[in-house]
Design a protein around this motif. Sequence first.
Motif, mmCIF file in Angstrom:
data_model
loop_
_atom_site.group_PDB
_atom_site.id
_atom_site.type_symbol
_atom_site.label_atom_id
_atom_site.label_comp_id
_atom_site.label_asym_id
_atom_site.label_seq_id
_atom_site.Cartn_x
_atom_site.Cartn_y
_atom_site.Cartn_z
ATOM 1 N N CYS A 209 -15.297 2.196 54.718
ATOM 2 C CA CYS A 209 -14.438 2.656 53.625
ATOM 3 C C CYS A 209 -15.241 2.987 52.368
ATOM 4 O O CYS A 209 -16.313 2.435 52.134
ATOM 5 C CB CYS A 209 -13.408 1.588 53.298
ATOM 6 S SG CYS A 209 -12.255 1.307 54.651
ATOM 7 N N PHE A 210 -14.699 3.865 51.555
ATOM 8 C CA PHE A 210 -15.315 4.294 50.302
ATOM 9 C C PHE A 210 -14.898 3.350 49.161
ATOM 10 O O PHE A 210 -13.794 2.812 49.182
ATOM 11 C CB PHE A 210 -14.878 5.712 49.940
ATOM 12 C CG PHE A 210 -15.201 6.724 51.001
ATOM 13 C CD1 PHE A 210 -16.479 7.257 51.109
ATOM 14 C CD2 PHE A 210 -14.225 7.134 51.913
ATOM 15 C CE1 PHE A 210 -16.786 8.176 52.102
ATOM 16 C CE2 PHE A 210 -14.526 8.062 52.911
ATOM 17 C CZ PHE A 210 -15.810 8.580 52.999
ATOM 18 N N PRO A 211 -15.762 3.176 48.150
ATOM 19 C CA PRO A 211 -15.361 2.354 47.001
ATOM 20 C C PRO A 211 -14.153 2.960 46.287
ATOM 21 O O PRO A 211 -13.978 4.184 46.290
ATOM 22 C CB PRO A 211 -16.586 2.406 46.077
ATOM 23 C CG PRO A 211 -17.726 2.814 46.938
ATOM 24 C CD PRO A 211 -17.144 3.679 48.014
ATOM 25 N N VAL A 212 -13.353 2.098 45.673
ATOM 26 C CA VAL A 212 -12.282 2.550 44.782
ATOM 27 C C VAL A 212 -12.932 2.867 43.444
ATOM 28 O O VAL A 212 -13.666 2.050 42.890
ATOM 29 C CB VAL A 212 -11.211 1.448 44.615
ATOM 30 C CG1 VAL A 212 -10.211 1.830 43.529
ATOM 31 C CG2 VAL A 212 -10.506 1.183 45.930
ATOM 32 N N GLU A 213 -12.705 4.080 42.949
ATOM 33 C CA GLU A 213 -13.311 4.488 41.677
ATOM 34 C C GLU A 213 -12.271 4.727 40.595
ATOM 35 O O GLU A 213 -12.573 4.701 39.405
ATOM 36 C CB GLU A 213 -14.156 5.755 41.889
ATOM 37 C CG GLU A 213 -15.445 5.434 42.632
ATOM 38 C CD GLU A 213 -16.145 6.654 43.195
ATOM 39 O OE1 GLU A 213 -15.520 7.737 43.254
ATOM 40 O OE2 GLU A 213 -17.312 6.516 43.604
ATOM 41 N N GLY B 148 -4.187 3.297 56.932
ATOM 42 C CA GLY B 148 -4.716 4.656 57.027
ATOM 43 C C GLY B 148 -5.446 5.157 55.792
ATOM 44 O O GLY B 148 -5.695 6.356 55.668
ATOM 45 N N VAL B 149 -5.810 4.228 54.875
ATOM 46 C CA VAL B 149 -6.484 4.632 53.635
ATOM 47 C C VAL B 149 -7.912 4.085 53.645
ATOM 48 O O VAL B 149 -8.120 2.876 53.678
ATOM 49 C CB VAL B 149 -5.716 4.097 52.397
ATOM 50 C CG1 VAL B 149 -6.445 4.473 51.120
ATOM 51 C CG2 VAL B 149 -4.291 4.648 52.388
ATOM 52 N N LEU B 150 -8.899 4.980 53.610
ATOM 53 C CA LEU B 150 -10.298 4.551 53.723
ATOM 54 C C LEU B 150 -10.900 4.184 52.372
ATOM 55 O O LEU B 150 -11.867 4.793 51.912
ATOM 56 C CB LEU B 150 -11.120 5.642 54.420
ATOM 57 C CG LEU B 150 -10.822 5.803 55.910
ATOM 58 C CD1 LEU B 150 -11.593 6.977 56.493
ATOM 59 C CD2 LEU B 150 -11.147 4.522 56.682
ATOM 60 N N ARG B 151 -10.312 3.190 51.731
ATOM 61 C CA ARG B 151 -10.795 2.698 50.443
ATOM 62 C C ARG B 151 -11.007 1.196 50.513
ATOM 63 O O ARG B 151 -10.330 0.503 51.276
ATOM 64 C CB ARG B 151 -9.784 3.022 49.342
ATOM 65 C CG ARG B 151 -9.704 4.496 49.024
ATOM 66 C CD ARG B 151 -10.921 4.962 48.239
ATOM 67 N NE ARG B 151 -10.940 6.417 48.110
ATOM 68 C CZ ARG B 151 -11.895 7.085 47.482
ATOM 69 N NH1 ARG B 151 -12.927 6.440 46.950
ATOM 70 N NH2 ARG B 151 -11.867 8.388 47.402
ATOM 71 N N ARG B 152 -11.941 0.696 49.664
ATOM 72 C CA ARG B 152 -12.292 -0.726 49.723
ATOM 73 C C ARG B 152 -11.293 -1.558 48.916
ATOM 74 O O ARG B 152 -11.551 -1.958 47.778
ATOM 75 C CB ARG B 152 -13.735 -0.939 49.259
ATOM 76 C CG ARG B 152 -14.720 -0.120 50.096
ATOM 77 C CD ARG B 152 -16.164 -0.442 49.844
ATOM 78 N NE ARG B 152 -16.584 -1.635 50.538
ATOM 79 C CZ ARG B 152 -16.945 -1.682 51.817
ATOM 80 N NH1 ARG B 152 -16.945 -0.599 52.567
ATOM 81 N NH2 ARG B 152 -17.313 -2.824 52.360
ATOM 82 N N ALA B 153 -10.136 -1.791 49.520
ATOM 83 C CA ALA B 153 -9.065 -2.576 48.901
ATOM 84 C C ALA B 153 -8.409 -3.422 49.981
ATOM 85 O O ALA B 153 -8.114 -2.922 51.070
ATOM 86 C CB ALA B 153 -8.035 -1.654 48.257
ATOM 87 N N ASN C 201 -12.911 -3.422 45.852
ATOM 88 C CA ASN C 201 -14.378 -3.376 45.953
ATOM 89 C C ASN C 201 -14.973 -4.785 46.097
ATOM 90 O O ASN C 201 -15.922 -5.143 45.393
ATOM 91 C CB ASN C 201 -14.980 -2.663 44.736
ATOM 92 C CG ASN C 201 -14.504 -1.228 44.621
ATOM 93 O OD1 ASN C 201 -14.286 -0.546 45.637
ATOM 94 N ND2 ASN C 201 -14.332 -0.741 43.415
ATOM 95 N N PRO C 202 -14.428 -5.593 47.002
ATOM 96 C CA PRO C 202 -14.887 -6.978 47.132
ATOM 97 C C PRO C 202 -16.250 -7.080 47.820
ATOM 98 O O PRO C 202 -16.549 -6.296 48.731
ATOM 99 C CB PRO C 202 -13.805 -7.622 48.011
ATOM 100 C CG PRO C 202 -13.288 -6.498 48.852
ATOM 101 C CD PRO C 202 -13.362 -5.269 47.983
ATOM 102 N N VAL C 203 -17.046 -8.047 47.333
ATOM 103 C CA VAL C 203 -18.354 -8.317 47.945
ATOM 104 C C VAL C 203 -18.538 -9.835 48.017
ATOM 105 O O VAL C 203 -18.323 -10.536 47.018
ATOM 106 C CB VAL C 203 -19.505 -7.712 47.094
ATOM 107 C CG1 VAL C 203 -20.860 -8.065 47.703
ATOM 108 C CG2 VAL C 203 -19.357 -6.196 46.972
ATOM 109 N N ILE C 204 -18.917 -10.338 49.167
ATOM 110 C CA ILE C 204 -19.253 -11.763 49.295
ATOM 111 C C ILE C 204 -20.667 -11.935 48.766
ATOM 112 O O ILE C 204 -21.615 -11.359 49.293
ATOM 113 C CB ILE C 204 -19.116 -12.236 50.755
ATOM 114 C CG1 ILE C 204 -17.629 -12.233 51.151
ATOM 115 C CG2 ILE C 204 -19.716 -13.633 50.930
ATOM 116 C CD1 ILE C 204 -17.366 -12.493 52.622
ATOM 117 N N THR C 205 -20.800 -12.733 47.697
ATOM 118 C CA THR C 205 -22.103 -12.886 47.053
ATOM 119 C C THR C 205 -22.808 -14.156 47.505
ATOM 120 O O THR C 205 -24.014 -14.299 47.300
ATOM 121 C CB THR C 205 -21.961 -12.912 45.521
ATOM 122 O OG1 THR C 205 -21.081 -13.984 45.166
ATOM 123 C CG2 THR C 205 -21.393 -11.600 45.011
#
Length: 150
Positions: free
Chosen positions: A18-22, A53-58, A72-76
């Motif tokens: 998926c693409f980032p949410v901008e 069906g939405v290729l966004r990072r949510a 746009n979650p990231v495990i840190t």
Amino acid sequence: MAIRNVVQVGDDVLRQKCFPVETFDEGLWKLLDDMKETVKKEEGAGLAAPQVGVLRRAVVVDVEEGYFEFINPVITAQKGEQSGWEGCLSVRGKSGIVSRPMRVTLSYQDRNGEKHLLKAKGFFARAICHELDHLDGILYIDKAEYIEKC
Ligand code: NI
């Protein structure tokens, strides 16, 4: 708000990165509202945008700790290990045992684009890991050590 159709395994949309949410606009809010209504109606622990069906990072997560939206979650950071049952609204009629970290630290944005850090453990951490995998085209059935029909 509206219930959205949940894409099922076999559909290529579940296998994309998926693409980032901008843009944190009304389009995103409508998507999140619909995902919230859908996960509650389906009684899931979470739902990721590609599943509708939405290729966004949510993703949304709905667990004992409450209802959460992670953009746009990231495990840190992650710690420990747990093994337990998972299911997925995109893989009907099955559940499987998957190994996940016991604790995770998550960096994410909310629906207004504000940045946050959150610590989760146990099933909450499991649900986060499961939903984040969806954003990279990974399903729990790829990782499960055991799967059964239910
Ligand atoms: Ni899932």
